[in-house]
Each structure stands twice: as C-alpha cells, then as structure tokens.
Motif scaffolding. Sequence first.
Motif, PDB file in Angstrom:
ATOM      1  N   ASN A 110       0.898  -1.230  -0.097  1.00  0.00           N
ATOM      2  CA  ASN A 110       0.229  -0.228   0.132  1.00  0.00           C
ATOM      3  C   ASN A 110       0.937   1.188  -0.065  1.00  0.00           C
ATOM      4  N   GLY A 111       1.546   1.489  -1.059  1.00  0.00           N
ATOM      5  CA  GLY A 111       2.627   2.650  -1.267  1.00  0.00           C
ATOM      6  C   GLY A 111       3.959   1.991  -0.886  1.00  0.00           C
ATOM      7  N   SER A 112       5.119   2.591  -1.352  1.00  0.00           N
ATOM      8  CA  SER A 112       6.351   2.080  -1.289  1.00  0.00           C
ATOM      9  C   SER A 112       6.757   2.311   0.146  1.00  0.00           C
ATOM     10  N   GLN A 113       6.226   3.445   0.801  1.00  0.00           N
ATOM     11  CA  GLN A 113       6.245   3.564   2.260  1.00  0.00           C
ATOM     12  C   GLN A 113       6.047   2.472   3.192  1.00  0.00           C
ATOM     13  N   ASN A 114       4.914   1.995   2.738  1.00  0.00           N
ATOM     14  CA  ASN A 114       4.409   0.848   3.671  1.00  0.00           C
ATOM     15  C   ASN A 114       5.498  -0.460   3.626  1.00  0.00           C
ATOM     16  N   GLU A 142      18.929  12.409   3.003  1.00  0.00           N
ATOM     17  CA  GLU A 142      18.069  11.270   2.358  1.00  0.00           C
ATOM     18  C   GLU A 142      16.638  11.401   3.063  1.00  0.00           C
ATOM     19  N   TYR A 143      15.885  10.531   2.269  1.00  0.00           N
ATOM     20  CA  TYR A 143      14.409  10.828   2.407  1.00  0.00           C
ATOM     21  C   TYR A 143      13.903  10.590   3.862  1.00  0.00           C
ATOM     22  N   ILE A 144      13.227  11.744   4.201  1.00  0.00           N
ATOM     23  CA  ILE A 144      12.505  11.885   5.546  1.00  0.00           C
ATOM     24  C   ILE A 144      11.864  10.722   6.018  1.00  0.00           C
ATOM     25  N   LEU A 190      19.156   3.890  -0.290  1.00  0.00           N
ATOM     26  CA  LEU A 190      19.343   4.937  -1.053  1.00  0.00           C
ATOM     27  C   LEU A 190      17.927   5.249  -2.068  1.00  0.00           C
ATOM     28  N   SER A 191      17.580   6.630  -2.179  1.00  0.00           N
ATOM     29  CA  SER A 191      16.638   7.018  -3.222  1.00  0.00           C
ATOM     30  C   SER A 191      17.340   7.529  -4.425  1.00  0.00           C
ATOM     31  N   ARG A 192      16.778   7.138  -5.480  1.00  0.00           N
ATOM     32  CA  ARG A 192      17.460   7.763  -6.879  1.00  0.00           C
ATOM     33  C   ARG A 192      16.358   8.014  -7.998  1.00  0.00           C
ATOM     34  N   THR A 194      17.389  11.259  -5.634  1.00  0.00           N
ATOM     35  CA  THR A 194      17.307  11.373  -4.128  1.00  0.00           C
ATOM     36  C   THR A 194      16.353  12.683  -3.753  1.00  0.00           C
ATOM     37  N   ASN A 195      15.425  12.096  -2.682  1.00  0.00           N
ATOM     38  CA  ASN A 195      14.330  13.078  -2.261  1.00  0.00           C
ATOM     39  C   ASN A 195      15.120  13.200  -0.838  1.00  0.00           C
ATOM     40  N   PRO A 196      15.598  14.401  -0.576  1.00  0.00           N
ATOM     41  CA  PRO A 196      15.415  15.656  -1.052  1.00  0.00           C
ATOM     42  C   PRO A 196      16.155  16.474  -2.037  1.00  0.00           C
ATOM     43  N   ILE A 222      17.311   0.462  -3.675  1.00  0.00           N
ATOM     44  CA  ILE A 222      17.323   1.492  -4.477  1.00  0.00           C
ATOM     45  C   ILE A 222      15.715   1.861  -4.439  1.00  0.00           C
ATOM     46  N   ASP A 223      15.347   2.863  -4.048  1.00  0.00           N
ATOM     47  CA  ASP A 223      14.254   3.380  -4.157  1.00  0.00           C
ATOM     48  C   ASP A 223      13.943   4.287  -5.102  1.00  0.00           C
ATOM     49  N   LEU A 224      13.082   3.927  -6.173  1.00  0.00           N
ATOM     50  CA  LEU A 224      12.923   4.568  -7.553  1.00  0.00           C
ATOM     51  C   LEU A 224      11.663   5.138  -7.505  1.00  0.00           C
ATOM     52  N   ALA A 225      11.158   5.695  -6.428  1.00  0.00           N
ATOM     53  CA  ALA A 225      10.012   6.433  -6.526  1.00  0.00           C
ATOM     54  C   ALA A 225       9.832   7.495  -7.507  1.00  0.00           C
ATOM     55  N   TYR A 226      10.841   8.272  -7.888  1.00  0.00           N
ATOM     56  CA  TYR A 226      11.073   9.369  -8.759  1.00  0.00           C
ATOM     57  C   TYR A 226      11.897   8.688 -10.208  1.00  0.00           C
ATOM     58  N   GLY A 227      12.106   7.545 -10.039  1.00  0.00           N
ATOM     59  CA  GLY A 227      13.114   7.048 -11.012  1.00  0.00           C
ATOM     60  C   GLY A 227      12.573   6.307 -12.168  1.00  0.00           C
ATOM     61  N   LEU A 250       9.334   0.574  -6.556  1.00  0.00           N
ATOM     62  CA  LEU A 250       8.551   1.633  -7.480  1.00  0.00           C
ATOM     63  C   LEU A 250       7.576   1.941  -7.028  1.00  0.00           C
ATOM     64  N   SER A 251       6.953   3.010  -7.461  1.00  0.00           N
ATOM     65  CA  SER A 251       5.873   3.743  -6.531  1.00  0.00           C
ATOM     66  C   SER A 251       4.857   4.283  -7.740  1.00  0.00           C
ATOM     67  N   PHE A 252       3.454   4.244  -7.650  1.00  0.00           N
ATOM     68  CA  PHE A 252       2.574   4.689  -8.426  1.00  0.00           C
ATOM     69  C   PHE A 252       2.428   6.333  -8.196  1.00  0.00           C
ATOM     70  N   SER A 253       2.964   6.682  -7.220  1.00  0.00           N
ATOM     71  CA  SER A 253       2.585   7.877  -6.450  1.00  0.00           C
ATOM     72  C   SER A 253       2.965   9.154  -7.231  1.00  0.00           C
ATOM     73  N   LYS A 254       4.261   9.090  -7.718  1.00  0.00           N
ATOM     74  CA  LYS A 254       4.863  10.163  -8.396  1.00  0.00           C
ATOM     75  C   LYS A 254       4.534  10.443  -9.684  1.00  0.00           C
ATOM     76  N   ILE A 255       3.746   9.358 -10.341  1.00  0.00           N
ATOM     77  CA  ILE A 255       3.220   9.487 -11.839  1.00  0.00           C
ATOM     78  C   ILE A 255       1.934  10.328 -11.611  1.00  0.00           C
ATOM     79  N   VAL A 260      -3.828   6.342  -4.533  1.00  0.00           N
ATOM     80  CA  VAL A 260      -4.161   4.983  -4.803  1.00  0.00           C
ATOM     81  C   VAL A 260      -3.390   4.107  -3.977  1.00  0.00           C
ATOM     82  N   ARG A 261      -2.097   4.693  -3.620  1.00  0.00           N
ATOM     83  CA  ARG A 261      -1.218   3.759  -2.650  1.00  0.00           C
ATOM     84  C   ARG A 261      -0.590   2.536  -3.175  1.00  0.00           C
ATOM     85  N   LEU A 262      -0.041   2.472  -4.270  1.00  0.00           N
ATOM     86  CA  LEU A 262       0.682   1.316  -4.986  1.00  0.00           C
ATOM     87  C   LEU A 262       1.954   1.460  -4.872  1.00  0.00           C
ATOM     88  N   GLY A 263       2.806   0.597  -4.071  1.00  0.00           N
ATOM     89  CA  GLY A 263       4.250   0.464  -4.306  1.00  0.00           C
ATOM     90  C   GLY A 263       4.507  -0.935  -4.827  1.00  0.00           C
TER      91      GLY A 263
HETATM   92  C1  LIG Z   1      12.058   8.961  -2.049  1.00  0.00           C
HETATM   93  C2  LIG Z   1      10.572   8.441  -1.821  1.00  0.00           C
HETATM   94  N1  LIG Z   1      10.263   7.105  -1.368  1.00  0.00           N
HETATM   95  C3  LIG Z   1       9.073   6.703  -1.173  1.00  0.00           C
HETATM   96  C4  LIG Z   1       8.102   7.696  -0.822  1.00  0.00           C
HETATM   97  C5  LIG Z   1       6.687   6.979  -0.670  1.00  0.00           C
HETATM   98  O1  LIG Z   1       5.854   6.796  -1.582  1.00  0.00           O
HETATM   99  P1  LIG Z   1       4.586   6.052  -1.559  1.00  0.00           P
HETATM  100  O2  LIG Z   1       4.395   5.505  -0.096  1.00  0.00           O
HETATM  101  O3  LIG Z   1       3.431   7.115  -1.924  1.00  0.00           O
HETATM  102  O4  LIG Z   1       4.701   5.207  -2.653  1.00  0.00           O
HETATM  103  C6  LIG Z   1       8.132   8.856  -1.064  1.00  0.00           C
HETATM  104  C7  LIG Z   1       7.163   9.923  -1.178  1.00  0.00           C
HETATM  105  O5  LIG Z   1       7.318  11.109  -1.115  1.00  0.00           O
HETATM  106  C8  LIG Z   1       9.491   9.253  -1.654  1.00  0.00           C
HETATM  107  O6  LIG Z   1       9.782  10.563  -1.779  1.00  0.00           O
END
Ligand SMILES: Cc1ncc(COP(=O)(O)O)c(C=O)c1O
Length: 424
Positions: A110-114, A142-144, A190-192, A194-196, A222-227, A250-255, A260-263
């Motif tokens: 339910n989201g990649s955060q989950n 790195e990601y909060i 790591l996120s790639r 990187t957020n922030p 490797i967190d590809l939420a924006y990748g 991967l995440s559907f959020s940043k598209i 919808v909360r899909l990771g």
């Molecule tokens: C780098 C990164 N990873 C993961 C997430 C979590 O995204 P989500 O749970 O919506 O898939 C975010 C959301 O801001 C993010 O910025």
Amino acid sequence: MTPMTDSFSSLWATRLRQNQGIRSLMEDLGQVTGHPDEILLGGGNPAHIPEAEEIFADCFLALAKDPSLTALLGDYQAPIGNDRFRTLAAEYLSPHFGVTLTKDNIAFFNGSQNAYSYLLNIHSGKMTDGSFKKILLPIVPEYIGYADQSIEADAFVATKPEVIPTGKHRFRYGLNKTDFDLSNVGCVALSRPTNPTGNILSLKDIHWMEEKTQKKSIPLFIDLAYGNPFPNLIGEEEPVTYQEGRTLSLSFSKIGLPGVRLGIIISNPDTIETLSSSAAVGNLAVGNLGVYMMDILFRKDILPLLAKNVLRPFYDKKRELAVSIFESEFQKQGVEYEIHDPMGGFFLWIRFPNLSISNHKLYHLCKDKRLFIVSGHYFFSGLNSDFSHTQDCIRLTYCRKEEELARGAHILAKIVASHQAKSK
Ligand SMILES: Cc1ncc(COP(=O)(O)O)c(C=O)c1O
C-alpha cells in the motif's frame, strides 16, 4: 483523550511521538484550508497534470464499468498481491530492468512507504545471532520517510557527504568513499533520484558500493519512487537495472496516483517471502484499486510513453521555471544561497549559508505567512557529526503553479534576507 504517560507507552511509541518529521510534513498537506494565500511548497504531492489525470480517470471509469468491480470492492488480495497480478508485473517489468523476473520477485504494498517499514526492519535491529545491525544511508540528506521506520532506536548510520561546488550558487553532494564503512550494517538504502536533493547517484558509484556490500551479502535498497521506468525523472543519468543483491522499489505516487497507494517491490524470492509474512500481519492484504489500475496501465503499456511525452517535459520545464523564479528573488533581496544541482525528481534543496536562525525556525516563520516548506534538519538520519547543512538547508517542491512559486519565492527571500548574519 488521556495523554499517554511514559509508563504506558513503549519505547517505540515514545520515540515516534518525539520524532515528527514525516508526520509534520504529511499533516501540513492534510491541513490545507484552501485559503487563497496558502503556498504549498512542502509535501511530496505530484503536480496535477491534465493529460495524466485524463488517462487515470479513464482507467478508473473502465474499472467502474467492468464486471470485476465486485471483486475489486468485495474481495481481499493475497497479502502481497494475487499471483496473476504478480506474474503480469514480473513479465511487464522484466525488459525495463534487464532481467527475467518471475512472480516470486514481486510484492505489492500500500505505497512504497508501507513496504519500507517492513524492509528496513527485516534487515536491521537485533539479529538472530545476537548482533545489532544498522541501516546505512550512504549519502545524507536522504528521504525523511525512512527516519522513524525502524522499530529499534539508533538504527541508522550515516557519514558527512562530500560537498562538491559545481558552479556559482550551485553544489552537489557526493558519496563519501573515505568513510564508507559496512561494520555492523544490515542494509544500505538510497533513493535515486534522491528526495530531498534531486541528486542522482551515478551507476559507477552504485557499483563501487556493491563491490563491498556483495562481499558481505548486505542488501542494497534502491528507491525508484521518482526514477526509472516511471516517472523516470532521471535527467541524463542511466536507468537502474535489477540484479541479485538489490531490492528495488517503485511507486505509483509520483506518476500522479498518490491517493491510490501502490508500491511495487522487486527483490529475491527469499525477501519477497518474508515481506509476504510481514504484509499478512501488518496489512492483511494490499489494496485492490492500485493493482487493478496497474493491470490496465501495464497491459496497455501506457506509463513509459506518459513519462517520456508528458511527465518529464512537464517537470523539466517546471524545474527551470522554479530555479529562475527563486534565483531572481534571492538576488533581488540580497539572499546568500546555494542550490543543489537539480538533476531529477521534483524538489529543490536550497542552502542559506549565512542564515542566522535554524532552518526549523525558518520553517515556522514561513508557515506563519502561510508558506509551507520543509526544514532540512529532518533529512540527516544517522549522522552524528556536526554539519552546517543540517541547520541551513530547506526543501521545496516545484510542482505548483507559477504564480504560487513566485509568491513563495518572494516571501521566502524576504524572511531569509532579514535573518542573515552580517555578510562575510
Ligand atoms: C523517495 C521516496 N520514497 C518513497 C516514498 C513513498 O511513496 P509512496 O508510499 O507514496 O509510494 C516517497 C514519497 O514521498 C519518496 O519521496
């Protein structure tokens, strides 16, 4: 409600209540009043892009009319998704990641955060052999959102990054290879992009790290939420592929689908098995909506073209616009500033080297004027040495309208200009 006293709260609960980074950020998003003066440069909402929204609405409407709606609404999925959807995702994603994946490599959350709340705890904390393993963040900031996910305290470790000047008012963080140390490390994350910061670690640096992690069988997340492959906001950098030893998310959020909360997690079958146990306990099942939408979007192969033709051009243009708006306000108002090279993603990471107040205080002063930003101090989990950037940087999103960015830049520049130490 009776406040929780210390004797009734676990150490974990107490720590969660003290560390409010991601909560404060998400609550700021949720407390938006719609007041016309509000300027929302804080949270990680994607932009509302009509071409993308139209595709998602069509997908949603098709599901609403489909006979499978009764299953979507009325049946549970398996904890990490039904085999049919996992097989589809494996087949669809294989060419994008240069390998042959099977359903045993795929888990939906339910989201990649989950997913991370399980992944990080599977690979850190007290181990079966009695040791305590940490989560290494190879480059901070790195990601909060990782910060408080470990159930155990003090689970993160990080060292100061290299700070590389890249031009007038520009810099970039680099991997600190000298202090890279895998002692007592259970996983590396790591996120790639990187957020922030919008940084994108080169594949060369990733391979350099992997030479070391693989010798010790330490997984690399490797967190590809924006990748890649979607939204693929990776500028000129090479996409990441899958290989043994890596866990990709991967995440559907940043598209454009954060609601919808899909990771999607791609990993080895053993990790996926453990995630299935975690998901059953923590979630029972992944939600259906994201998985059913994915079914349509993957079968029609919509996302790579959406990323190429709509999302990337949109965010590239926004980034250029935002940089020019903020730089021109900073210069007009005599603000000393440095911007991290915005290579990808959709945030600007800005340093005010002459700020006489903390970034957290700056956040509050901005919020008083209804301008929402994120204080940079939250993004340094595991860093225990002095580093001025923890106190003088902020993150802001450029996903908002031009007029809102302009008002935000004006207010921010004015506040910073009135809180600078005397020019050096
Ligand atoms: C780098 C990164 N990873 C993961 C997430 C979590 O995204 P989500 O749970 O919506 O898939 C975010 C959301 O801001 C993010 O910025």
